[in-house]
Design a protein around this motif. Structure first.
Motif, PDB file in Angstrom:
ATOM      1  N   PHE A  43       0.840  -1.199   0.000  1.00 35.46           N
ATOM      2  CA  PHE A  43       0.000   0.000   0.000  1.00 35.46           C
ATOM      3  C   PHE A  43       0.877   1.253   0.000  1.00 35.46           C
ATOM      4  O   PHE A  43       0.593   2.223  -0.705  1.00 35.46           O
ATOM      5  N   GLY A  44       1.965   1.220   0.767  1.00 37.46           N
ATOM      6  CA  GLY A  44       2.881   2.351   0.792  1.00 37.46           C
ATOM      7  C   GLY A  44       3.532   2.584  -0.556  1.00 37.46           C
ATOM      8  O   GLY A  44       3.659   3.728  -1.016  1.00 37.46           O
ATOM      9  N   GLU A  45       3.953   1.513  -1.206  1.00 35.02           N
ATOM     10  CA  GLU A  45       4.562   1.645  -2.530  1.00 35.02           C
ATOM     11  C   GLU A  45       3.579   2.241  -3.533  1.00 35.02           C
ATOM     12  O   GLU A  45       3.944   3.086  -4.359  1.00 35.02           O
ATOM     13  N   PHE A  46       2.328   1.831  -3.451  1.00 29.75           N
ATOM     14  CA  PHE A  46       1.316   2.327  -4.378  1.00 29.75           C
ATOM     15  C   PHE A  46       1.067   3.823  -4.191  1.00 29.75           C
ATOM     16  O   PHE A  46       0.756   4.542  -5.148  1.00 29.75           O
ATOM     17  N   HIS A  47       1.220   4.309  -2.962  1.00 29.99           N
ATOM     18  CA  HIS A  47       0.932   5.717  -2.676  1.00 29.99           C
ATOM     19  C   HIS A  47       2.178   6.581  -2.532  1.00 29.99           C
ATOM     20  O   HIS A  47       2.080   7.761  -2.191  1.00 29.99           O
ATOM     21  N   GLY A  48       3.340   6.002  -2.770  1.00 31.93           N
ATOM     22  CA  GLY A  48       4.562   6.780  -2.686  1.00 31.93           C
ATOM     23  C   GLY A  48       4.940   7.161  -1.275  1.00 31.93           C
ATOM     24  O   GLY A  48       5.575   8.192  -1.048  1.00 31.93           O
ATOM     25  N   SER A  49       4.572   6.327  -0.317  1.00 30.17           N
ATOM     26  CA  SER A  49       4.836   6.624   1.088  1.00 30.17           C
ATOM     27  C   SER A  49       5.962   5.749   1.625  1.00 30.17           C
ATOM     28  O   SER A  49       5.938   4.533   1.446  1.00 30.17           O
ATOM     29  N   PRO A  50       6.936   6.326   2.325  1.00 30.57           N
ATOM     30  CA  PRO A  50       8.017   5.514   2.875  1.00 30.57           C
ATOM     31  C   PRO A  50       7.606   4.691   4.090  1.00 30.57           C
ATOM     32  O   PRO A  50       8.255   3.683   4.399  1.00 30.57           O
ATOM     33  N   TYR A  51       6.544   5.117   4.797  1.00 37.18           N
ATOM     34  CA  TYR A  51       6.125   4.414   6.007  1.00 37.18           C
ATOM     35  C   TYR A  51       4.600   4.341   6.055  1.00 37.18           C
ATOM     36  O   TYR A  51       3.923   5.358   5.936  1.00 37.18           O
ATOM     37  N   THR A  52       4.091   3.129   6.250  1.00 33.84           N
ATOM     38  CA  THR A  52       2.652   2.906   6.285  1.00 33.84           C
ATOM     39  C   THR A  52       2.314   2.020   7.474  1.00 33.84           C
ATOM     40  O   THR A  52       3.019   1.049   7.757  1.00 33.84           O
ATOM     41  N   LEU A  53       1.222   2.348   8.152  1.00 31.16           N
ATOM     42  CA  LEU A  53       0.764   1.574   9.297  1.00 31.16           C
ATOM     43  C   LEU A  53      -0.699   1.208   9.094  1.00 31.16           C
ATOM     44  O   LEU A  53      -1.554   2.087   8.949  1.00 31.16           O
ATOM     45  N   ALA A  54      -0.998  -0.087   9.065  1.00 31.77           N
ATOM     46  CA  ALA A  54      -2.375  -0.556   8.932  1.00 31.77           C
ATOM     47  C   ALA A  54      -3.035  -0.564  10.306  1.00 31.77           C
ATOM     48  O   ALA A  54      -2.414  -0.955  11.296  1.00 31.77           O
TER      49      ALA A  54
END
Length: 387
Positions: A48-59
């Motif tokens: 999900f982070g890769e898809f949105h260009g985010s270096p850090y993602t928390l579900a």
């Protein structure tokens, strides 16, 4: 409508298939069903982070918790204020109010239905801790102007991206805009596991604090119940993550279809006397189209509600617009500004109008065929004429 027309059979929602089934079995058979032992949540966060260009993602557990957690790590709490659009789903304000902060509603743009930058600037006080632009129906407010205002005032932005999956502003994806963003995976959302949420972060420090707080303040490797911060249990389970991984894989195709259908439906609705679709700012270079929204200016709320009932009877997934947050009793229970309902209404004339005369169609409408877009417009025109 012509009696020769075949019944309108729009795609159903949620959509699912073997990918979701395989994911659920994979999560089941790994033998660990929570994120600390399994791999599905970790994998979903990365993808999900890769898809949105985010270096850090928390579900996390849901979109409301995503907002609450994001606000908390930005320092929102008692004695602080959060500026929110007056026209939004009430989770935007309640997330701040649950933390003991005051939610300050401001007016929205009459064409995009997104937060008005001048109204935000006028509402900033020494107590303002965050500004929450909402990507209403997948549209973006003026992020350039908001980012400049944030830099000048020192007040951080938090994007309420519950409608913003896959969205981009001037080529920058949500996770590339330099601010925290919160997403929702509730049943009607663009991707869904029934419930669920995610927060994207531009820096590791904020992400690490959020990770602690979403897991009761407990570090990943703790075995002695040493809780470093206060927090709650906002952890996503492995089954939800497995479904969302499958939903993410099918999402680009759905996004492309909606991007094709939305301009057509908007142009058809605009030809109907009295109908004014939500405006599409060309700086929104990828528009998720969570809703097909349109106004019927001058239509009283009671007649708008009756029109929505008629559209539903005719086969459209139609809804009334969100109620202005200050016109719900729940808004005033705690963390409300020192104003009356009418005080807020006077400074939010655009929200007042949108509150009364706006209708939206669920995004599954835009997964239909080109022929069905014409049928949808015909249904709206016929129902409006009958009203």
């Amino acid at each position: 409508m012509s009696g020769n027309r075949k019944p309108l059979e729009l795609p159903q929602w949620p959509q699912y298939g073997d990918d979701e089934r395989d994911g659920l079995i994979r999560a089941l058979e790994q033998g660990q069903w929570w994120r600390m032992g399994g791999s599905e949540v970790d994998s979903f966060e990365r993808e999900f982070g890769e898809f949105h260009g985010s270096p850090y993602t928390l579900a996390v557990t849901n979109g409301t918790h995503a907002l609450e957690l994001a606000l908390q790590v930005l320092g929102v709490g008692p004695g602080t204020e959060v500026i929110v659009p007056a026209f939004t789903f009430i989770s935007s304000s309640q997330a701040a109010q649950r933390l003991g902060a005051v939610a300050v509603p401001v007016d929205v743009d009459p064409e995009t239905y997104c937060i008005d930058v001048a109204a935000v600037e006028a509402a900033i006080t020494p107590r303002t801790k965050a500004i929450m632009p909402v990507h209403m129906a997948g549209h973006f407010p003026d992020m350039d102007a908001l980012e400049k205002l944030s830099a000048a005032s020192g007040v951080p932005l938090i994007q309420d991206a519950a409608h913003g999956h896959g969205g981009a502003w001037q080529g920058k994806r949500v996770g590339e805009l330099g601010s925290v963003a919160a997403f929702s995976f509730q049943n009607g959302k663009l991707m869904t596991a029934g419930e669920g949420g995610a927060v994207t972060f531009p820096d590791r420090e904020t992400y690490e604090e959020a990770f602690l707080r979403h897991s009761c303040g407990r570090p990943r490797t703790d075995r002695k119940y040493f809780h470093q911060t206060s927090g709650s249990n906002f952890r996503m389970n492995e089954f939800s993550a497995a479904v969302l991984r499958a939903q993410l894989r099918r999402y680009p195709s759905q996004l492309a279809t909606r991007e094709q259908r939305a301009p057509l439906l908007s142009s058809l609705l605009a030809r109907i006397p009295g109908v004014v679709p939500q405006t599409h700012d060309p700086r929104v270079t990828s528009h998720p189209h969570y809703m097909a929204m349109f106004r019927v200016p001058g239509l009283a709320e009671e007649k708008r509600n009756a029109l929505v009932d008629d559209l539903i009877e005719r086969g459209l997934p139609a809804f009334v617009a969100f109620r202005a947050i200050y016109r719900s009793d729940g808004f005033w229970e705690s963390g409300a500004p020192d104003e009356t309902v009418e005080d807020v209404a006077r400074r939010c004339p655009n929200t007042e109008a949108i509150n009364n005369d706006t209708i939206w169609l669920h995004h599954r409408t835009l997964l239909g065929s080109e022929e069905q877009m014409h049928q949808v417009a015909e249904i709206v025109a016929d129902a409006l004429a009958s009203a």
